[in-house]
Design a protein around this motif. Structure first.
Motif, PDB file in Angstrom:
ATOM      1  N   THR A 224      40.711  34.842  24.589  1.00 54.45           N
ATOM      2  CA  THR A 224      40.932  33.734  25.512  1.00 54.45           C
ATOM      3  C   THR A 224      42.051  34.047  26.496  1.00 54.45           C
ATOM      4  O   THR A 224      41.927  33.814  27.707  1.00 54.45           O
ATOM      5  N   LEU A 225      43.133  34.624  25.984  1.00 57.01           N
ATOM      6  CA  LEU A 225      44.318  34.817  26.825  1.00 57.01           C
ATOM      7  C   LEU A 225      44.109  35.843  27.932  1.00 57.01           C
ATOM      8  O   LEU A 225      44.704  35.721  29.005  1.00 57.01           O
ATOM      9  N   VAL A 226      43.260  36.870  27.716  1.00 58.54           N
ATOM     10  CA  VAL A 226      43.075  37.865  28.781  1.00 58.54           C
ATOM     11  C   VAL A 226      42.454  37.233  30.022  1.00 58.54           C
ATOM     12  O   VAL A 226      42.707  37.684  31.142  1.00 58.54           O
ATOM     13  N   PHE A 227      41.653  36.203  29.817  1.00 60.49           N
ATOM     14  CA  PHE A 227      41.059  35.521  30.969  1.00 60.49           C
ATOM     15  C   PHE A 227      42.037  34.516  31.575  1.00 60.49           C
ATOM     16  O   PHE A 227      42.166  34.436  32.800  1.00 60.49           O
ATOM     17  N   LEU A 228      42.738  33.772  30.727  1.00 59.60           N
ATOM     18  CA  LEU A 228      43.707  32.821  31.259  1.00 59.60           C
ATOM     19  C   LEU A 228      44.833  33.528  32.002  1.00 59.60           C
ATOM     20  O   LEU A 228      45.354  33.016  32.995  1.00 59.60           O
ATOM     21  N   ALA A 229      45.217  34.728  31.541  1.00 58.36           N
ATOM     22  CA  ALA A 229      46.314  35.457  32.188  1.00 58.36           C
ATOM     23  C   ALA A 229      45.983  35.814  33.629  1.00 58.36           C
ATOM     24  O   ALA A 229      46.877  35.898  34.476  1.00 58.36           O
ATOM     25  N   THR A 230      44.693  36.021  33.914  1.00 59.80           N
ATOM     26  CA  THR A 230      44.321  36.359  35.295  1.00 59.80           C
ATOM     27  C   THR A 230      44.504  35.180  36.249  1.00 59.80           C
ATOM     28  O   THR A 230      44.534  35.362  37.464  1.00 59.80           O
ATOM     29  N   LEU A 231      44.599  33.972  35.690  1.00 61.23           N
ATOM     30  CA  LEU A 231      44.773  32.778  36.527  1.00 61.23           C
ATOM     31  C   LEU A 231      46.225  32.550  36.909  1.00 61.23           C
ATOM     32  O   LEU A 231      46.520  31.721  37.758  1.00 61.23           O
ATOM     33  N   ILE A 232      47.140  33.278  36.263  1.00 68.77           N
ATOM     34  CA  ILE A 232      48.561  33.058  36.460  1.00 68.77           C
ATOM     35  C   ILE A 232      49.074  33.960  37.581  1.00 68.77           C
ATOM     36  O   ILE A 232      48.880  35.168  37.561  1.00 68.77           O
ATOM     37  N   ASP A 233      49.704  33.356  38.542  1.00 69.98           N
ATOM     38  CA  ASP A 233      50.345  34.099  39.637  1.00 69.98           C
ATOM     39  C   ASP A 233      51.848  33.811  39.566  1.00 69.98           C
ATOM     40  O   ASP A 233      52.357  32.962  40.297  1.00 69.98           O
ATOM     41  N   PRO A 234      52.554  34.514  38.686  1.00 69.12           N
ATOM     42  CA  PRO A 234      53.960  34.155  38.446  1.00 69.12           C
ATOM     43  C   PRO A 234      54.868  34.608  39.579  1.00 69.12           C
ATOM     44  O   PRO A 234      54.595  35.609  40.253  1.00 69.12           O
ATOM     45  N   PRO A 235      55.953  33.893  39.800  1.00 70.35           N
ATOM     46  CA  PRO A 235      56.948  34.356  40.776  1.00 70.35           C
ATOM     47  C   PRO A 235      57.569  35.663  40.306  1.00 70.35           C
ATOM     48  O   PRO A 235      57.623  35.947  39.106  1.00 70.35           O
TER      49      PRO A 235
END
Length: 214
Positions: A120-131
């Protein structure tokens, strides 16, 4: 092993000629978290069979989607990793995975279905655009499985298993996390649906990045 083809001059059918066989895209999913050994892939893809896994890996290697390399000492292990074309394919899988979370996570997980938090996390991580200045290690416990999201240098990566020295630990269930990633969960409800220990403010900031993706 002879390759089947749709014999259609179409971008989708050509893509499916390459990766439409059973298990192929799940190998790509496994490598989204980083290089893995053959034994790691065999362990994660329980049921594929040794000869079929070897055949799928060879085909992906021949097609330029994965490559084989050796980690530097002291590990010195032979591993497989995504090529640039493989990473592009992985990015194309994200909307499909999110579609599955949105439409097919209402029914409970069946007893025979395996699960790993990094899936699950490998897909959710792609949604994160961190500063660029954000540094964080958030450990997740999801349905008795563990993985961590690591934020550094403007990127979010996933490490399977338990990591020491995490800034915070999130314990939740797969259904809640799926609703979070597909924006079906109101931000105000996040605190009530997840258990956080450690840096709560940092964790909510990270979850806010997931919720706020476009």
């Amino acid at each position: 092993m002879a390759r089947r083809t749709y014999n259609q001059y179409c971008g989708l059918s050509r893509s499916l000629d390459l990766v439409g066989e059973r298990w192929t895209l799940l190998i790509i999913r496994e490598l989204m978290a980083g290089p893995k050994r053959y034994t790691d892939l065999a362990d994660a893809l329980d049921g594929i069979g040794t000869s079929l896994l070897a055949a799928r890996i060879k085909q992906l290697d021949d097609d330029g989607l994965i490559s084989r390399t050796t980690l530097p000492p002291p590990a010195a292990s032979q591993v497989y990793e995504l090529t640039s074309a493989g990473r592009e394919l992985a990015a194309a899988l994200v909307p499909l995975a999110m579609w599955g979370m949105r439409h097919h996570f209402d029914e409970p997980r069946r007893p025979e279905e395996s699960y790993r938090a990094e899936w699950t996390l490998v897909f959710l991580a792609t949604l994160i655009d961190p500063p660029a200045d954000m540094r964080a290690t958030i450990q997740f416990h999801i349905d008795s499985s563990a993985a961590a999201i690591v934020i550094d240098d403007g990127r979010a990566t996933v490490t399977p298993g338990e990591l020491g020295n995490a800034d915070a630990t999130v314990t939740t269930d797969l259904h809640t996390l799926g609703r979070l990633g597909t924006r079906q969960l109101d931000p105000a409800d996040v605190v009530d649906r997840v258990h956080v220990t450690g840096d709560t403010e940092l964790t909510l900031r990270l979850l806010g990045l997931v919720i706020g993706h476009r």
